[in-house]
Design a protein around this motif. Structure first.
Motif, PDB file in Angstrom:
ATOM      1  N   UNK A 279      41.597 -16.119   8.088  1.00  0.00           N
ATOM      2  CA  UNK A 279      42.963 -16.066   8.606  1.00  0.00           C
ATOM      3  C   UNK A 279      43.737 -14.875   8.039  1.00  0.00           C
ATOM      4  N   UNK A 280      43.484 -14.547   6.779  1.00  0.00           N
ATOM      5  CA  UNK A 280      44.237 -13.491   6.120  1.00  0.00           C
ATOM      6  C   UNK A 280      43.525 -12.135   6.168  1.00  0.00           C
ATOM      7  N   UNK A 281      42.308 -12.082   6.673  1.00  0.00           N
ATOM      8  CA  UNK A 281      41.481 -10.868   6.599  1.00  0.00           C
ATOM      9  C   UNK A 281      42.136  -9.669   7.262  1.00  0.00           C
ATOM     10  N   UNK A 282      42.776  -9.851   8.403  1.00  0.00           N
ATOM     11  CA  UNK A 282      43.393  -8.721   9.103  1.00  0.00           C
ATOM     12  C   UNK A 282      44.530  -8.122   8.278  1.00  0.00           C
ATOM     13  N   UNK A 283      45.338  -8.979   7.676  1.00  0.00           N
ATOM     14  CA  UNK A 283      46.406  -8.492   6.807  1.00  0.00           C
ATOM     15  C   UNK A 283      45.826  -7.746   5.620  1.00  0.00           C
ATOM     16  N   UNK A 284      44.734  -8.248   5.082  1.00  0.00           N
ATOM     17  CA  UNK A 284      44.078  -7.617   3.937  1.00  0.00           C
ATOM     18  C   UNK A 284      43.652  -6.193   4.273  1.00  0.00           C
ATOM     19  N   UNK A 285      42.981  -6.005   5.407  1.00  0.00           N
ATOM     20  CA  UNK A 285      42.518  -4.679   5.789  1.00  0.00           C
ATOM     21  C   UNK A 285      43.687  -3.755   6.117  1.00  0.00           C
ATOM     22  N   UNK A 286      44.750  -4.308   6.662  1.00  0.00           N
ATOM     23  CA  UNK A 286      45.926  -3.507   6.966  1.00  0.00           C
ATOM     24  C   UNK A 286      46.572  -2.929   5.725  1.00  0.00           C
ATOM     25  N   UNK A 287      46.309  -3.538   4.561  1.00  0.00           N
ATOM     26  CA  UNK A 287      46.853  -3.052   3.297  1.00  0.00           C
ATOM     27  C   UNK A 287      45.869  -2.168   2.541  1.00  0.00           C
ATOM     28  N   UNK A 288      44.700  -1.916   3.133  1.00  0.00           N
ATOM     29  CA  UNK A 288      43.739  -1.020   2.494  1.00  0.00           C
ATOM     30  C   UNK A 288      42.679  -1.715   1.656  1.00  0.00           C
ATOM     31  N   UNK A 289      42.648  -3.036   1.652  1.00  0.00           N
ATOM     32  CA  UNK A 289      41.616  -3.789   0.934  1.00  0.00           C
ATOM     33  C   UNK A 289      40.513  -4.174   1.916  1.00  0.00           C
ATOM     34  N   UNK A 290      39.318  -4.375   1.396  1.00  0.00           N
ATOM     35  CA  UNK A 290      38.198  -4.722   2.242  1.00  0.00           C
ATOM     36  C   UNK A 290      37.838  -6.189   2.156  1.00  0.00           C
ATOM     37  N   UNK A 291      37.249  -6.694   3.248  1.00  0.00           N
ATOM     38  CA  UNK A 291      36.755  -8.060   3.280  1.00  0.00           C
ATOM     39  C   UNK A 291      35.331  -8.082   2.746  1.00  0.00           C
ATOM     40  N   UNK A 292      35.061  -8.955   1.807  1.00  0.00           N
ATOM     41  CA  UNK A 292      33.732  -9.032   1.190  1.00  0.00           C
ATOM     42  C   UNK A 292      32.656  -9.267   2.247  1.00  0.00           C
ATOM     43  N   UNK A 293      32.970 -10.056   3.272  1.00  0.00           N
ATOM     44  CA  UNK A 293      31.991 -10.412   4.298  1.00  0.00           C
ATOM     45  C   UNK A 293      31.551  -9.221   5.143  1.00  0.00           C
ATOM     46  N   UNK A 294      32.294  -8.099   5.099  1.00  0.00           N
ATOM     47  CA  UNK A 294      31.965  -6.943   5.933  1.00  0.00           C
ATOM     48  C   UNK A 294      31.121  -5.890   5.210  1.00  0.00           C
ATOM     49  N   UNK A 295      30.811  -6.107   3.954  1.00  0.00           N
ATOM     50  CA  UNK A 295      29.979  -5.149   3.230  1.00  0.00           C
ATOM     51  C   UNK A 295      28.561  -5.151   3.791  1.00  0.00           C
ATOM     52  N   UNK A 296      28.006  -3.962   4.011  1.00  0.00           N
ATOM     53  CA  UNK A 296      26.633  -3.862   4.484  1.00  0.00           C
ATOM     54  C   UNK A 296      25.671  -4.173   3.345  1.00  0.00           C
ATOM     55  N   UNK A 297      24.415  -4.400   3.694  1.00  0.00           N
ATOM     56  CA  UNK A 297      23.390  -4.637   2.687  1.00  0.00           C
ATOM     57  C   UNK A 297      23.281  -3.434   1.743  1.00  0.00           C
ATOM     58  N   UNK A 298      23.435  -2.214   2.313  1.00  0.00           N
ATOM     59  CA  UNK A 298      23.345  -1.006   1.526  1.00  0.00           C
ATOM     60  C   UNK A 298      24.482  -0.944   0.494  1.00  0.00           C
ATOM     61  N   UNK A 299      25.684  -1.332   0.925  1.00  0.00           N
ATOM     62  CA  UNK A 299      26.833  -1.306   0.014  1.00  0.00           C
ATOM     63  C   UNK A 299      26.637  -2.318  -1.122  1.00  0.00           C
ATOM     64  N   UNK A 300      26.221  -3.512  -0.777  1.00  0.00           N
ATOM     65  CA  UNK A 300      26.014  -4.541  -1.788  1.00  0.00           C
ATOM     66  C   UNK A 300      24.924  -4.105  -2.767  1.00  0.00           C
TER      67      UNK A 300
END
Length: 304
Positions: A279-300
């Motif tokens: 629910x809050x993920x869009x607001x989070x990205x709008x502030x420049x923070x990333x959602x943990x669930x969107x990290x690629x395997x390479x990033x992790x």
């Protein structure tokens, strides 16, 4: 101005601004009476939550607290800064419900104290080197970046910039953002300190860099706005942004942690679930923070 509920006093030992605040021991979930049609109103949360720590996480925690309290008017969430070390120490001592940190608790507390805490990874923070616009540099190699922050490179002309002294704007050793930047941007090299311009308040650092010729420091993306007056710097040609963080090409990022002493319960759990939820993920990205669930395997994998 929005109608914030301000805390009446700062938490002990915290010098950062006190803003909106949800914690603790008197939490209760209240469900409204069912209507005559059998529908039940949305469940709301009551109680209070206190949090302190990371200045990099502070804007996100404040915004989430505001939105959370709008949905739960009987809950008060108080959020303070002070740095990751302060937040972890205070949650360990029991003086706050949540300790916000840019780094793992084991990096700031002894093993026994860290073992009592439960880690909640609520967001991804990307940290970028930033400079005063007069420097004339937009990209640095990692080697040059290390040379600058360790004090080996002292004039911007050495890396293609203007003929002016490099002015480091640094964070204290207790800073989680400093630890993150040292690990992933400087490959673990010890950052030189400039006590005259040292602060763990990201707002203060932004203003200092923007108004000091030759200045360089580092900030979370949430502080690098169009009107901030600072210029973000790419590393080896890779821009610091969420897309490059997610795909694993920009590696100067870390998890944002909310630590609790023992398992989170009641209003504390509800607030942590809200800030890390869809629910809050869009607001989070709008502030420049990333959602943990969107990290690629390479990033992790780059942070394991």
């Amino acid at each position: 101005m929005k109608n914030f509920k301000f805390a009446s006093a700062l938490l002990a030992g915290v010098t950062a601004m006190s803003l909106v605040a949800c914690g603790g021991n008197e939490d209760a979930a209240n469900t409204a009476d069912a209507s005559s049609t059998g529908d039940t109103a949305a469940e709301t949360v009551s109680g209070s939550v206190t949090a302190s720590g990371s200045s990099a996480l502070l804007p996100l925690a404040q915004d989430a607290a505001e939105q959370f309290m709008a949905k739960n008017p009987d809950c008060i969430v108080t959020v303070n800064g002070g740095g990751s070390g302060t937040g972890l120490q205070q949650v360990s001592e029991g003086s706050v419900d949540i300790g916000n940190s840019d780094v793992y608790a084991e990096e700031k507390l002894d093993a026994a104290a860290a073992a009592e805490l439960v880690d909640h990874e609520v967001a991804v923070i990307t940290v970028a080197p930033v400079i005063n616009p007069n420097v004339g540099v937009t990209d640095l190699s990692k080697e040059d970046l290390i040379g600058i922050f360790t004090g080996e490179i002292t004039n911007w002309s050495e890396v293609g910039g203007e003929d002016m002294d490099v002015i480091l704007v640094t964070r204290p050793s207790s800073s989680g953002t400093r630890a993150l930047f040292s690990q992933y941007a400087l490959d673990g090299a010890e950052e030189a300190s400039n006590a005259a311009l040292e602060s763990d308040d990201s707002g203060t650092l932004t203003q200092t860099i923007a108004t000091t010729d030759g200045a360089i420091g580092y900030l979370a993306l949430s502080y690098i706005t169009d009107d901030a007056g600072v210029t973000p710097v790419s590393i080896d040609g890779v821009e610091p942004n969420l897309e490059n963080t997610y795909n694993g090409t920009y590696t100067v990022w870390g998890y944002e942690h909310m630590y609790t002493k023992g398992e989170a319960e009641g209003a504390v759990k509800a607030f942590i679930d809200y800030i890390s939820g869809d629910e809050y993920a869009e607001s989070m990205e709008g502030m420049g923070y990333g959602a943990v669930s969107k990290l690629s395997e390479e990033a992790v994998a780059s942070h394991e």
